[in-house]
Design an enzyme around this catalytic site. Structure first.
Site, PDB file in Angstrom:
ATOM      1  N   ILE A 155       0.832  -1.203   0.000  1.00  0.00           N
ATOM      2  CA  ILE A 155       0.000   0.000   0.000  1.00  0.00           C
ATOM      3  C   ILE A 155       0.869   1.256   0.000  1.00  0.00           C
ATOM      4  CG2 ILE A 155      -1.819   1.260   1.194  1.00  0.00           C
ATOM      5  CD1 ILE A 155      -2.758  -1.439   2.353  1.00  0.00           C
ATOM      6  N   ARG A 175      11.374  -0.489   7.894  1.00  0.00           N
ATOM      7  CA  ARG A 175      12.336  -1.298   8.655  1.00  0.00           C
ATOM      8  C   ARG A 175      13.648  -1.458   7.899  1.00  0.00           C
ATOM      9  NH1 ARG A 175       8.365  -6.233  10.056  1.00  0.00           N
ATOM     10  NH2 ARG A 175       7.677  -5.644   7.972  1.00  0.00           N
ATOM     11  N   ARG A 232      -3.277   1.585  11.332  1.00  0.00           N
ATOM     12  CA  ARG A 232      -4.008   1.068  12.488  1.00  0.00           C
ATOM     13  C   ARG A 232      -4.085   2.170  13.538  1.00  0.00           C
ATOM     14  NH1 ARG A 232      -5.771  -2.384   9.865  1.00  0.00           N
ATOM     15  NH2 ARG A 232      -5.700  -4.647  10.129  1.00  0.00           N
ATOM     16  N   GLU A 261     -12.239   1.582  18.024  1.00  0.00           N
ATOM     17  CA  GLU A 261     -13.274   1.718  16.993  1.00  0.00           C
ATOM     18  C   GLU A 261     -14.466   0.820  17.323  1.00  0.00           C
ATOM     19  OE1 GLU A 261     -11.400   0.529  13.397  1.00  0.00           O
ATOM     20  OE2 GLU A 261      -9.970   2.175  13.387  1.00  0.00           O
ATOM     21  N   HIS A 279     -13.001   3.922   9.250  1.00  0.00           N
ATOM     22  CA  HIS A 279     -12.188   2.764   8.862  1.00  0.00           C
ATOM     23  C   HIS A 279     -12.775   2.140   7.598  1.00  0.00           C
ATOM     24  CE1 HIS A 279      -9.366  -0.610  10.474  1.00  0.00           C
ATOM     25  NE2 HIS A 279      -9.255  -0.442   9.169  1.00  0.00           N
TER      26      HIS A 279
END
Length: 313
Positions: A155, A175, A232, A261, A279
């Site tokens: 994404i 990372r 998230r 949520e 979301h």
């Protein structure tokens, strides 16, 4: 031959439910008045869990299902599934990557445009009759700006392609350096925030990224900076974010994900410099149908003894 018994953690769209009910004996955990009673009655026969990313599957739940063979997740994120327990007990886990990549990337850019150009506020401005009486405040350009992307998975790469089409300069935090992209790698998230006009968050959930967007990152982003979160709710320190929006440490935020949520912190509702989404990054008919199909394909492949289309564990 009796149908395979599966446990569903939460509802899917009706087109998926019809297919699952036709092929399996489905037990609806979310509708159970007494979940423990349901587990004691059918748990011994359950061979699969069909879940959603935000619902996951805990070790406690899986431990009540001695015949459990597979957890098929409707969504990419598996941070709510206890993967360590699954591995230790030979339980397969699948998710639905790729099919939602483009929609989530679209909503990331959509949130950026809505936030920087103040599209929701402009809508209110017109509807309330202010147009022609007072001047709409000037807003922030998106094209040609510096975009920092926290996360460079599927994404993240799709978001970067879209931002590049706007003539934006792109750097990313991850990372590790991704050799398959031409964008600048920045291993220091605070440095990335300090450089960027806009910071888009698309890192995975899980312990490694809890509150990775903290007060220090927000201060570095600065009073002209905009934060977009499509990852998230756990990845952002919400106390720090709310404070930063209230005191204008940052200019604005566009958010598709939150802690707790759908019962989000009520203070978000009072912030005029926040654009809020339920979301819904993958919430198109096309993508949700593809996600459900992939869940069903993984279950069918497992019980047919065929290779899983999208294994995680």
């Amino acid at each position: 031959m009796p149908k395979v018994e599966i446990l569903m953690a939460g509802a899917y769209p009706e087109w998926d439910m019809v297919d699952l009910e036709a092929n399996y004996r489905v037990h609806r955990l979310w509708e159970a008045a007494d979940r423990q009673e349901l587990m004691s009655r059918v748990g011994k026969d359950i061979r699969a869990i069909a879940t959603r990313g935000e619902l996951g599957a805990s070790a406690e739940l899986m431990a009540q299902l001695p015949k459990l063979e597979i957890v098929s997740c409707y969504g990419v994120g598996t941070d709510a599934i206890d993967l360590s327990y699954a591995r230790a007990n030979g339980i397969r886990v699948t998710n639905t990557p790729d099919v939602l990549t483009e929609d989530v990337a679209d909503i990331a850019i959509g949130l950026l445009l809505a936030t920087a150009r103040q599209v929701p506020q402009a809508d209110v401005f017109v509807r309330s009759g202010q147009w022609g009486s007072v001047a709409m405040p000037l807003v922030t350009r998106v094209s040609g700006k510096k975009v920092g992307i926290a996360g460079m998975g599927r994404i993240g790469k799709a978001i970067a392609r879209r931002a590049a089409a706007f003539g934006c300069e792109i750097s990313y935090f991850a990372r590790h350096d991704h050799q398959d992209v031409a964008y600048a790698y920045e291993p220091d998230l605070i440095a990335l925030a300090g450089w960027a006009d806009f910071l888009i968050v698309i890192v995975p959930g899980g312990e490694a990224t809890v509150k990775i967007i903290n007060a220090e990152v927000l201060r570095a982003l600065g009073p002209n900076g905009i934060l977009i979160n499509v990852s998230r709710g756990t990845t952002v320190d919400e106390e720090a974010l709310i404070a930063a929006l209230q005191d204008r440490t940052i200019q604005a935020a566009g958010l598709d994900v939150f802690l707790n949520e759908p019962r989000i912190d009520a203070r978000f509702l009072t912030l005029q410099n926040a654009v809020l989404q339920p979301h819904h990054g993958s919430g198109t008919v096309e993508t949700r149908k593809a996600m459900g199909q992939l869940v069903r394909d993984n279950l069918a492949a497992h019980f047919a003894g065929s290779p899983l289309p999208t294994p995680v564990v």
